[in-house]
Structure formats: C-alpha cells, structure tokens
Design a protein around this motif. Structure first.
Motif, PDB file in Angstrom:
ATOM      1  N   PRO A  44      13.885 -29.156 -41.371  1.00 38.62           N
ATOM      2  CA  PRO A  44      14.024 -29.648 -42.582  1.00 38.62           C
ATOM      3  C   PRO A  44      15.454 -29.732 -43.113  1.00 38.62           C
ATOM      4  O   PRO A  44      16.428 -29.170 -42.902  1.00 38.62           O
ATOM      5  CB  PRO A  44      13.223 -28.952 -43.239  1.00 38.62           C
ATOM      6  N   ILE A  45      15.740 -30.885 -43.733  1.00 36.99           N
ATOM      7  CA  ILE A  45      16.699 -31.168 -44.598  1.00 36.99           C
ATOM      8  C   ILE A  45      16.768 -30.201 -45.935  1.00 36.99           C
ATOM      9  O   ILE A  45      15.865 -30.040 -46.543  1.00 36.99           O
ATOM     10  CB  ILE A  45      16.855 -32.639 -45.206  1.00 36.99           C
ATOM     11  N   LEU A  46      17.820 -29.446 -45.999  1.00 28.89           N
ATOM     12  CA  LEU A  46      17.922 -28.493 -47.268  1.00 28.89           C
ATOM     13  C   LEU A  46      17.924 -29.261 -48.493  1.00 28.89           C
ATOM     14  O   LEU A  46      18.768 -30.621 -48.373  1.00 28.89           O
ATOM     15  CB  LEU A  46      19.059 -27.613 -47.298  1.00 28.89           C
ATOM     16  N   PHE A  79      21.051 -32.724 -53.751  1.00 28.42           N
ATOM     17  CA  PHE A  79      22.003 -32.511 -52.814  1.00 28.42           C
ATOM     18  C   PHE A  79      21.301 -31.859 -51.547  1.00 28.42           C
ATOM     19  O   PHE A  79      20.174 -31.542 -51.837  1.00 28.42           O
ATOM     20  CB  PHE A  79      23.185 -31.881 -52.988  1.00 28.42           C
ATOM     21  N   TYR A  80      21.870 -32.691 -50.507  1.00 31.18           N
ATOM     22  CA  TYR A  80      21.306 -31.818 -49.111  1.00 31.18           C
ATOM     23  C   TYR A  80      21.926 -30.238 -48.721  1.00 31.18           C
ATOM     24  O   TYR A  80      22.295 -30.373 -47.790  1.00 31.18           O
ATOM     25  CB  TYR A  80      21.318 -32.768 -48.003  1.00 31.18           C
ATOM     26  N   VAL A  94      31.078 -36.161 -52.662  1.00 29.08           N
ATOM     27  CA  VAL A  94      30.462 -34.745 -52.397  1.00 29.08           C
ATOM     28  C   VAL A  94      29.122 -34.878 -51.826  1.00 29.08           C
ATOM     29  O   VAL A  94      28.763 -34.168 -50.964  1.00 29.08           O
ATOM     30  CB  VAL A  94      30.302 -34.100 -53.920  1.00 29.08           C
ATOM     31  N   TRP A  95      28.232 -35.897 -52.461  1.00 32.01           N
ATOM     32  CA  TRP A  95      26.978 -36.075 -51.609  1.00 32.01           C
ATOM     33  C   TRP A  95      27.081 -36.495 -49.990  1.00 32.01           C
ATOM     34  O   TRP A  95      26.309 -35.634 -49.188  1.00 32.01           O
ATOM     35  CB  TRP A  95      26.097 -37.275 -52.385  1.00 32.01           C
ATOM     36  N   ASN A  96      27.876 -37.326 -49.630  1.00 35.41           N
ATOM     37  CA  ASN A  96      28.042 -37.512 -48.256  1.00 35.41           C
ATOM     38  C   ASN A  96      28.598 -36.491 -47.586  1.00 35.41           C
ATOM     39  O   ASN A  96      28.351 -36.440 -46.211  1.00 35.41           O
ATOM     40  CB  ASN A  96      28.891 -38.958 -48.140  1.00 35.41           C
ATOM     41  N   GLN A  97      29.191 -35.422 -48.093  1.00 36.48           N
ATOM     42  CA  GLN A  97      29.559 -34.300 -47.429  1.00 36.48           C
ATOM     43  C   GLN A  97      28.555 -33.687 -46.744  1.00 36.48           C
ATOM     44  O   GLN A  97      28.548 -33.311 -45.451  1.00 36.48           O
ATOM     45  CB  GLN A  97      30.343 -33.306 -48.001  1.00 36.48           C
ATOM     46  N   TYR A  98      27.391 -33.624 -47.471  1.00 36.02           N
ATOM     47  CA  TYR A  98      26.173 -32.780 -46.884  1.00 36.02           C
ATOM     48  C   TYR A  98      25.456 -33.684 -46.241  1.00 36.02           C
ATOM     49  O   TYR A  98      24.670 -33.240 -45.143  1.00 36.02           O
ATOM     50  CB  TYR A  98      25.653 -32.146 -48.205  1.00 36.02           C
ATOM     51  N   LYS A 100      26.308 -35.894 -43.996  1.00 34.33           N
ATOM     52  CA  LYS A 100      26.792 -35.974 -42.769  1.00 34.33           C
ATOM     53  C   LYS A 100      26.507 -34.758 -41.985  1.00 34.33           C
ATOM     54  O   LYS A 100      26.868 -34.975 -40.656  1.00 34.33           O
ATOM     55  CB  LYS A 100      28.251 -36.276 -42.903  1.00 34.33           C
ATOM     56  N   LEU A 101      25.976 -33.495 -42.516  1.00 32.50           N
ATOM     57  CA  LEU A 101      25.882 -32.511 -41.971  1.00 32.50           C
ATOM     58  C   LEU A 101      24.465 -32.734 -40.770  1.00 32.50           C
ATOM     59  O   LEU A 101      24.216 -31.872 -39.978  1.00 32.50           O
ATOM     60  CB  LEU A 101      25.608 -31.339 -42.749  1.00 32.50           C
TER      61      LEU A 101
END
Length: 219
Positions: A44-46, A79-80, A94-98, A100-101
C-alpha cells in the motif's frame, strides 16, 4: 455397432477431459488475477495528514481548534508518507518527493471521510471524492478541497469547484458553518488512497490505505 458405441464413448471421454482441462485453466487464470490484485494491495501507499507548524509540516493524529462560524478550523494536507515531520517548499515539490518513491500509482486518487454527531442526534458520515460531496452537510461544516499539485505557478490559490480527470485532492480545509455550534462530538477526518475498485456500491472506501485525524473543539 459395438465399435461405434466404443468410439462414441471414447470421444465423449476425450471431450469431457478437454472441458475439464479448460475449466481448470480458466480457474487458474482467474485465481492468478485475484492473487495479483491482492499482491498489489499488499504494497500500500503510505498516507498521512499534516498541518503546518512554523516552517514544517507535522503528522497530525489529533488537532484542537475553536468551532466558530466562518472561521477556519484547520487545513490538512495529505502526503504519501507517515514521517513525523516533513519540511520544504513549495508544497508541490515536497509532495512529488514522496510520490516518486512509488511505481505505477498514477491511477490512485485521494479521498476523505468525515464524521461527527450533532445535538439533534443527527450522525453525519460522508465520503468525499469530489467537491459536490461536501454540499449535503454544508450547514454543519464548510469543507473546501485543494489540488496543490496541479495548481499553476503564480495563479491565485483557490479551492476546487469542479473536479478534472487529473485532479488530486491533496488538501482539505474545514471551516465553521451556521450549525457548527450544534456538533457535540469530535470530528473524525480520514484520508485514504484508492482506485475505483476499492469503493463499494455506495462509493465508500473498503481498503486499508488510511490515516485518521481526530479534531477536538477548543472551548
């Protein structure tokens, strides 16, 4: 005649065997699809909801604020991740940093569920997937949704009035309304990450990718 009978029985036996084999293959293929779906859900996505504090964002499981007409109760950003504290600006980066994980998650959306009790024994419990879902309980709570990811740089920052295909409900704001003073319980706000088949016939979320924030009235 006996030879014909034997040939006929042999043919039926072969056909029966072929049919059973076909059914078994179809069952295995269907089972494989189910297993793949389950396996996908095992990763799952956090998801966490955050509120701003100074220059950081804090993972927020509990929150306290006055419940006052036309005053903002709080803004909660999804956020993820479930890190206790995250920093950086603008929020899009900041949102895209997570984001892209993870791999292959562009089909996922962000939704919310809000619930509370009122003095008239009216229990509100609503799933929010689009702006229109906030209208039925507007007198008790004004809810505004934001897409921080597709917000154009330099454009006036405003809430979403109409959802588009690419819209992501990355932030939600609660504001006091005309009957907010009649709310007698804490407000439970749940963020969840979903695909369409995660919703039941009533469009309620049935998955595990959730984060809950409890909002208490500050007297």
């Amino acid at each position: 005649m006996k030879k014909i009978y034997i040939c006929l029985m042999a043919s039926l036996f072969v056909l029966s065997g072929c049919y059973k084999e076909k059914v078994e293959i179809e069952k295995k293929e269907e089972l494989k699809k189910v297993e793949e779906k389950i396996e996908k859900k095992k990763n799952p996505i956090l998801v966490g909801m955050y509120t701003k504090k100074n220059r950081s964002r804090i993972l927020t499981k509990e929150y306290t604020s006055p419940f006052v007409l036309n005053k903002d109760i709080g803004v909660f950003s999804t956020f993820y991740t479930v890190e206790e504290q995250i920093s950086g600006n603008p929020i899009k980066e900041v949102w895209n940093q997570y984001f892209k994980l993870y791999k292959d998650i562009t089909s996922y959306k962000i939704g919310y569920q809000i619930s509370f009790e009122t003095i008239n024994k009216i229990n509100i419990k609503k799933t929010i997937l689009k702006p229109e879902d906030t209208q039925s309980f507007y007198d008790y709570m004004q809810v505004y949704l934001y897409d921080d990811i597709h917000q154009e740089d330099g454009a006036f920052y405003t809430h979403i009035e109409k959802e588009k295909e690419e819209t992501l409900l990355t932030s939600i704001k609660l504001t006091g309304s005309t009957l907010t003073h009649e709310i007698t319980s804490p407000i439970t706000l749940i963020a969840f990450i979903y695909e369409e088949d995660d919703l039941n016939n009533n469009k309620e979320y049935e998955g595990q990718n959730t984060f809950k924030t409890t909002i208490y009235r500050k007297e």
